[in-house]
Structures are given as C-alpha cells and as structure tokens.
Design an enzyme around this catalytic site. Sequence first.
Site, PDB file in Angstrom:
ATOM      1  CG  HIS A   1      -2.094  -0.955   1.036  1.00 32.03           C
ATOM      2  ND1 HIS A   1      -2.749  -1.537   2.098  1.00 32.03           N
ATOM      3  CD2 HIS A   1      -2.701  -1.454  -0.092  1.00 32.03           C
ATOM      4  CE1 HIS A   1      -3.705  -2.334   1.648  1.00 32.03           C
ATOM      5  NE2 HIS A   1      -3.694  -2.304   0.334  1.00 32.03           N
TER       6      HIS A   1
ATOM      7  CG  HIS B   1      -3.400  -5.238  -8.050  1.00 34.50           C
ATOM      8  ND1 HIS B   1      -3.222  -4.007  -7.461  1.00 34.50           N
ATOM      9  CD2 HIS B   1      -4.356  -5.860  -7.328  1.00 34.50           C
ATOM     10  CE1 HIS B   1      -4.036  -3.892  -6.422  1.00 34.50           C
ATOM     11  NE2 HIS B   1      -4.729  -4.999  -6.319  1.00 34.50           N
TER      12      HIS B   1
END
Length: 421
Positions: A263, A393
């Site tokens: 993150h 992703h």
Amino acid sequence: MSDVTNSLPKTNASPWQKRPFHRQYLMRQANDLFDFFEAASINPKGGFFELDDEGMPLGEDNGIRQIHVTTRMIHCAVVGSLIGRPGSDEIIDHGMNYLWNKHRDDKRGGYFWSLDDNGVTDGAKQAYGHAFVLLAGSSAKLVGHPLADKVIADATEVIEKRFWDDSVGAVREEFSADWTEVRGYRGQNSNMHLTEALMAAYEATGQQAYLKKAERIAELIIRKNAVRLDHRVAEHFDEYWVVDKNYRHPNEMFRPSGTTPGHWLEWSRLLYQLWVLGQKQHSWMTDAARNLFQRSIELGWDKVHGGFFYTLDWNDEPAIREKLWWPVAEAIGAASYISAHDNDAYFQAWYRKLWDYAENHVIDHARGGWLSELKEDLTPASNLFVGKPDIYHALQACLIPLYPATGSLTHAIIEQDHKTR
C-alpha cells in the site's frame, strides 16, 4: 540478489520504457493477461467468475460475485477497449448490467458486497466496494456506456450522503444492508482506493469536487499520518482517526494487521498522479511519494530471496512473510510513474529489478496469469489466496509504463491516442 545502486552504466542507462523491445514485451504480457482472464471470467448467469490457477472458474455451479471483482473487471475491460482489444465492449456491458441490476440495492440505496445465483450473500455496504463502483462508472463513461452516468451519479450520491465525513476529509468504513453503521473502525485501504476512483471521476466529468476530496484524503492518510510515522502507512484507525497499532481482524487478506508495504507503493503512484492532476501545486505529494517508495524497498523487500513481505509489524519486522502478486505489480507502476517525472536512476534501476523478479518468479508462463502467492522462498503457496484473483493489478503494471504519466491509465491512453491521430 544483488543490491540496486543509485546509478546505471552509460551503456545501459536509457529508460526501458522507451525501448521498442520492452514496449513489445509489456503489450504481450498485457495481452496474455487478457487471454487468461477475459473469456473464462464471464459468468453466463451474470457477473464474473474468479479463476483457479489453471484459469477455470471457481464455484462454477453457483459462484460468489464480490463487488470488487465485478467492478475491477469492468475497469480492465474499459482499458482493453481503449487500446483496441476485441471482446472488451461485451465484457463492459455484461459487468455494468450486473452492477446496476444486481449489486445495487434499488430499495435502500448503495451496493451489496456479494451475491450468488440466489441473491445477496453478504449485504454489507462497504466504502471499499463503493470506491470501485465509482471507478467502474467513471471508466465506463470514457467508452460511452449507457449506464455510466447513472452509476457515477448514484455512487457519488451514496458516497456523499452515507460515507463521506467532511469533518475529517475521509470516508466511514462500513454499514449493514439497512444502513446501520458498523462502528469503531476507520481504514486507509478504502480511502486509498476512493482516492483512485475520485481522480478517475474527475477525469471523466471535469468536476473539481472529486479532485478536492481526493486531496483531502491524501492529506489525512499520508501527510498527517504516514509522514510522521517515518513514511509507513498506517492501515487501521479507530472511529476518531487515531492510529490503532494493535488492530486485529480475522481476515488477514483484506484487513491485515501491522503495515502493508504494497500500500505504500500504491500510494506513491497515486500521489504523483494526484500532484499532476492538481496542476503540480502540492510539492509535499512528490516528496512523500518518493519516500514511501524508498521505505517500502528498505523495509519490505526481502533482501535474501526477493519479493515484498505481505506485512510488517510496527518494529519493521516481517509479520506475514508470504509474497503476493499485487505489491510487485504496484511497485512496477510506481517506479515507472515516478521515473517519468524524476531523473534519479534509483527508480529506473528498481523498475528493472522488479520486472526481473516478476518475469522469473511471478508470471505463470506455463498456465497464464500471475501466481497470486509465494512462500518466503518463492515457491507457490495458497495460504491467503486461492487461484488467480483478478487481472487488475497485473494489467496496470504492464500498461502504465507504456503511456504518459499525466493522470490515470485510461486518461493517458486517450491522451496518447489523440496525439497520434
């Protein structure tokens, strides 16, 4: 694995992103992902299947459709349509109809977390899921889908009315199906993905209010908290936005304890994107982005085997030692985006090292897709994930380096297309 230095030899210093072979490699990888995910993911009863390692549907008889899977597939199919991938528009339409007609609660408003053939299986209304609804609608608008404006307007109203807390500049986390708030928790992950979605909505509509909300979230999560925590992103807070370092949740996949270097990497790209969209007015964003990237490498990268540990504890020691596919994908996107604006060879050198790692350990050359999880020694595992969860992703890692770092991927594809006409 050898250390990455801050310099590259003059004979090999030009960015990979500008080299014809590397650009062909990236598009080939993207196309391989489309080949693996697109047709196999379509559930003829509505929504999308998740896939096993072989690319076969999980729960084919009556699969669970989670909202982030539905919406991410819509977004990725929009990317496919924009670059000219045949079959993409049908997938967009399939997903948007399921999102509007099934995930949406047409009685009480908002969007349910998951459904199967018999109806709602989890009626929770989560900020995380609603962020992806806004992203899907905003992306679909770029290809002219007839439901896009309705989805954008509806998601915007729900986020503003139910989730947005203007006193702090972020969203509340979760409600039950009848809009009873689940109290006591605030999370950065939902706010991070809402930042991504708000930027997409701004690009799709031109409405400044979306961008201002994104900037306020970044101020809270990064400038107020991560910077003072030595550029470590706190995942969990109480409802008053006090960092909760002792937070534990049964689901370590979606709400892992400690900190999650992946993150930090995701934020490093989003901050650069937000800086660009904000007319490069907020220099703190680029400073924070570079530091977040570097701290993720310093603390999260396994210097023995390679790959990012999934989580660290607050003493910066690995907690969950498995290596997942999405942090390296986000790191690739971040390294490329930052190096487009920063000439420091560190970011280009890491861009190459990250692709080396992905090529040799994460991309499943035999079966397609990317391996979702590896053990510490880089052998395949399935402790946190089963199969290959989604295309989102990895696809962005392949395509972000091919387009200008001037906004989101979809915006950049359109911008480059206009320039080449």
